[in-house]
Structures are given as C-alpha cells and as structure tokens.
Design a protein around this motif. Structure first.
Motif, mmCIF file in Angstrom:
data_model
loop_
_atom_site.group_PDB
_atom_site.id
_atom_site.type_symbol
_atom_site.label_atom_id
_atom_site.label_comp_id
_atom_site.label_asym_id
_atom_site.label_seq_id
_atom_site.Cartn_x
_atom_site.Cartn_y
_atom_site.Cartn_z
ATOM 1 N N LEU A 34 -7.548 13.455 0.077
ATOM 2 C CA LEU A 34 -7.870 13.004 -1.197
ATOM 3 C C LEU A 34 -6.999 11.498 -1.022
ATOM 4 N N ALA A 35 -5.770 11.491 -0.580
ATOM 5 C CA ALA A 35 -4.995 10.402 -0.356
ATOM 6 C C ALA A 35 -5.783 9.521 0.723
ATOM 7 N N ASN A 36 -6.041 9.924 1.826
ATOM 8 C CA ASN A 36 -6.616 9.095 2.857
ATOM 9 C C ASN A 36 -7.961 8.245 2.399
ATOM 10 N N LYS A 37 -8.829 9.021 1.264
ATOM 11 C CA LYS A 37 -10.066 8.222 0.924
ATOM 12 C C LYS A 37 -9.670 6.845 0.446
ATOM 13 N N ASN A 38 -8.410 6.470 -0.185
ATOM 14 C CA ASN A 38 -8.231 5.301 -0.697
ATOM 15 C C ASN A 38 -9.212 4.872 -1.780
ATOM 16 N N ASP A 39 -9.705 5.740 -2.604
ATOM 17 C CA ASP A 39 -10.440 5.355 -3.746
ATOM 18 C C ASP A 39 -9.885 5.888 -5.073
ATOM 19 N N GLY A 40 -8.673 6.296 -4.928
ATOM 20 C CA GLY A 40 -8.086 6.676 -5.921
ATOM 21 C C GLY A 40 -8.274 8.247 -6.717
ATOM 22 N N SER A 41 -9.300 8.776 -5.718
ATOM 23 C CA SER A 41 -9.268 10.281 -5.898
ATOM 24 C C SER A 41 -8.143 11.259 -5.900
ATOM 25 N N ILE A 42 -6.817 10.633 -5.060
ATOM 26 C CA ILE A 42 -5.561 11.583 -5.305
ATOM 27 C C ILE A 42 -5.283 11.675 -6.678
ATOM 28 N N LEU A 43 -5.570 10.641 -7.603
ATOM 29 C CA LEU A 43 -4.963 10.893 -9.174
ATOM 30 C C LEU A 43 -5.458 12.314 -9.708
ATOM 31 N N ARG A 45 -4.882 15.069 -8.591
ATOM 32 C CA ARG A 45 -3.932 16.065 -8.225
ATOM 33 C C ARG A 45 -2.732 15.862 -9.196
ATOM 34 N N TYR A 46 -2.727 14.654 -10.010
ATOM 35 C CA TYR A 46 -1.570 14.299 -10.834
ATOM 36 C C TYR A 46 -1.769 14.174 -12.454
ATOM 37 N N THR A 47 -0.706 14.565 -13.059
ATOM 38 C CA THR A 47 -1.102 14.350 -14.363
ATOM 39 C C THR A 47 -1.042 12.984 -15.011
ATOM 40 N N ASP A 48 -1.677 12.688 -16.016
ATOM 41 C CA ASP A 48 -1.764 11.082 -16.392
ATOM 42 C C ASP A 48 -0.296 10.543 -16.447
ATOM 43 N N ASP A 49 0.554 11.288 -16.608
ATOM 44 C CA ASP A 49 1.718 10.378 -16.814
ATOM 45 C C ASP A 49 2.830 10.875 -15.635
ATOM 46 N N ALA A 50 2.390 11.005 -14.317
ATOM 47 C CA ALA A 50 3.090 11.414 -13.237
ATOM 48 C C ALA A 50 3.959 10.477 -12.861
ATOM 49 N N CYS A 51 4.926 10.844 -12.054
ATOM 50 C CA CYS A 51 5.945 9.969 -11.288
ATOM 51 C C CYS A 51 5.968 10.571 -9.707
ATOM 52 N N LEU A 52 5.916 9.642 -8.845
ATOM 53 C CA LEU A 52 6.433 10.157 -7.320
ATOM 54 C C LEU A 52 8.070 9.323 -7.278
ATOM 55 N N TYR A 53 8.663 10.394 -6.466
ATOM 56 C CA TYR A 53 10.097 9.901 -6.127
ATOM 57 C C TYR A 53 10.194 9.803 -4.541
ATOM 58 N N PRO A 54 9.549 8.798 -3.897
ATOM 59 C CA PRO A 54 9.554 8.684 -2.474
ATOM 60 C C PRO A 54 10.885 8.484 -2.113
ATOM 61 N N CYS A 61 5.674 5.321 -10.890
ATOM 62 C CA CYS A 61 5.073 6.179 -12.091
ATOM 63 C C CYS A 61 3.805 5.201 -12.465
ATOM 64 N N GLY A 62 2.875 6.193 -13.187
ATOM 65 C CA GLY A 62 1.631 5.767 -13.542
ATOM 66 C C GLY A 62 0.413 5.632 -12.795
ATOM 67 N N LYS A 63 -0.674 5.676 -13.257
ATOM 68 C CA LYS A 63 -1.767 6.004 -12.387
ATOM 69 C C LYS A 63 -2.154 4.501 -11.414
ATOM 70 N N ASP A 64 -1.695 3.560 -11.800
ATOM 71 C CA ASP A 64 -2.245 2.294 -11.112
ATOM 72 C C ASP A 64 -1.249 2.422 -9.981
ATOM 73 N N ASN A 65 0.247 2.560 -10.236
ATOM 74 C CA ASN A 65 0.895 2.566 -9.031
ATOM 75 C C ASN A 65 1.132 3.648 -8.161
ATOM 76 N N ILE A 66 0.666 4.824 -8.443
ATOM 77 C CA ILE A 66 0.333 5.881 -7.833
ATOM 78 C C ILE A 66 -0.750 5.512 -6.530
ATOM 79 N N VAL A 67 -1.867 4.858 -7.217
ATOM 80 C CA VAL A 67 -2.900 4.404 -6.419
ATOM 81 C C VAL A 67 -2.573 3.548 -5.532
ATOM 82 N N LYS A 68 -1.705 2.518 -5.702
ATOM 83 C CA LYS A 68 -1.211 1.481 -4.874
ATOM 84 C C LYS A 68 -0.571 2.042 -3.603
ATOM 85 N N PHE A 69 0.366 3.013 -4.209
ATOM 86 C CA PHE A 69 1.436 3.670 -3.301
ATOM 87 C C PHE A 69 0.635 4.426 -2.058
ATOM 88 N N PHE A 70 -0.358 4.889 -2.454
ATOM 89 C CA PHE A 70 -1.238 5.804 -1.575
ATOM 90 C C PHE A 70 -2.112 4.752 -0.590
#
Length: 139
Positions: A34-43, A45-54, A61-70
């Motif tokens: 899903l992450a490799n698709k680069n189409d937002g489908s990785i979302l 796997r996450y809650t609407d208010d998810a955060c990554l801690y790389p 945090c947030g959908k837009d930022n998580i999509v950009k990260f991947f």
C-alpha cells in the motif's frame, strides 16, 4: 490471570487479543504494498487522527502529512515480526515488533523495532500511533 476461563462463554480471556493479532498480522502483510502505490491507500491502515514518529524527525500527524511522508519515501518491502502484543484486544492494542526492509530486488536495507498503538474502529483495527527506528547508527 490471562488464561482464566470465563464461565459465561467457555473461552479464554485472551481470545480478543488473539483475534486482534490475526488482524494486525494481516494488515502488516500488505503494509509496504500500500505504501509503495503512492496513491494514499496506505491511509486505510491508519486512524483519521494518526501520527507517525519516525527516527531523527518531527512527528508526522494527519492524513495529508502521512501521505506526503510515504510518497516522498523509497519503495521498499517490509516484513514485520510481532514480538509482543499488550492490551485488552477489544479497544486498543500495543504492538512491539521487529521490522526488516529490503529494496525491490530483495537486498536488505535496514532492520529495527516498531511500537504501534492500534485502535479498534468501525472499520477494524487501525494504527493510531506508529513509532519506529533502526537498529543501526544514523548515516
């Protein structure tokens, strides 16, 4: 007592945690695809208010930022091995795992550890907080 039996249903108390583990293992198995698709489908796997801690970076945090990260990341294959699950198995679960990343040709790139807080939603188990870091020094 984790393996105590409930007189009401005859099942051990750890059944919800076993069901959560099965769902989490299934989610982890498709994560890199899903992450490799680069189409937002990785979302999915996450809650609407998810955060990554790389590692070595601010929280994402947030959908837009998580999509950009991947979208900005390299294409990789990931394998997760769950070491421990903690929680009630009904509303939240904490996953402690080991990861291994390979490039698209199967060459090992990295390995490390992951802590994920999963939340049960109307659409199943979703990652709410996702923290990961390499077992190797920063380059």
């Amino acid at each position: 007592m984790a393996l105590a039996f409930s007189a009401a249903n005859g099942q051990s108390e750890d059944q919800p945690l076993k069901a959560a583990r099965k769902a989490i293992e299934a989610s982890n198995a498709i994560y890199s695809d899903l992450a490799n698709k680069n189409d937002g489908s990785i979302l999915t796997r996450y809650t609407d208010d998810a955060c990554l801690y790389p590692p070595n970076a601010a929280p994402v945090c947030g959908k837009d930022n998580i999509v950009k990260f991947f979208k900005d990341g390299p294409k990789v294959n990931s394998k997760f091995t769950i070491l421990h699950l903690y929680g009630d198995g009904q509303t939240t679960v904490t996953e402690e795992s080991h990861y291994e990343l390979t490039d698209m040709k199967g060459n090992k790139m990295d390995d490390g550890k992951v802590i994920v807080i999963w939340k049960k939603t109307a659409n199943g188990w979703k990652m709410h907080r996702d923290m990961f870091s390499s077992n190797h020094p920063a380059k």
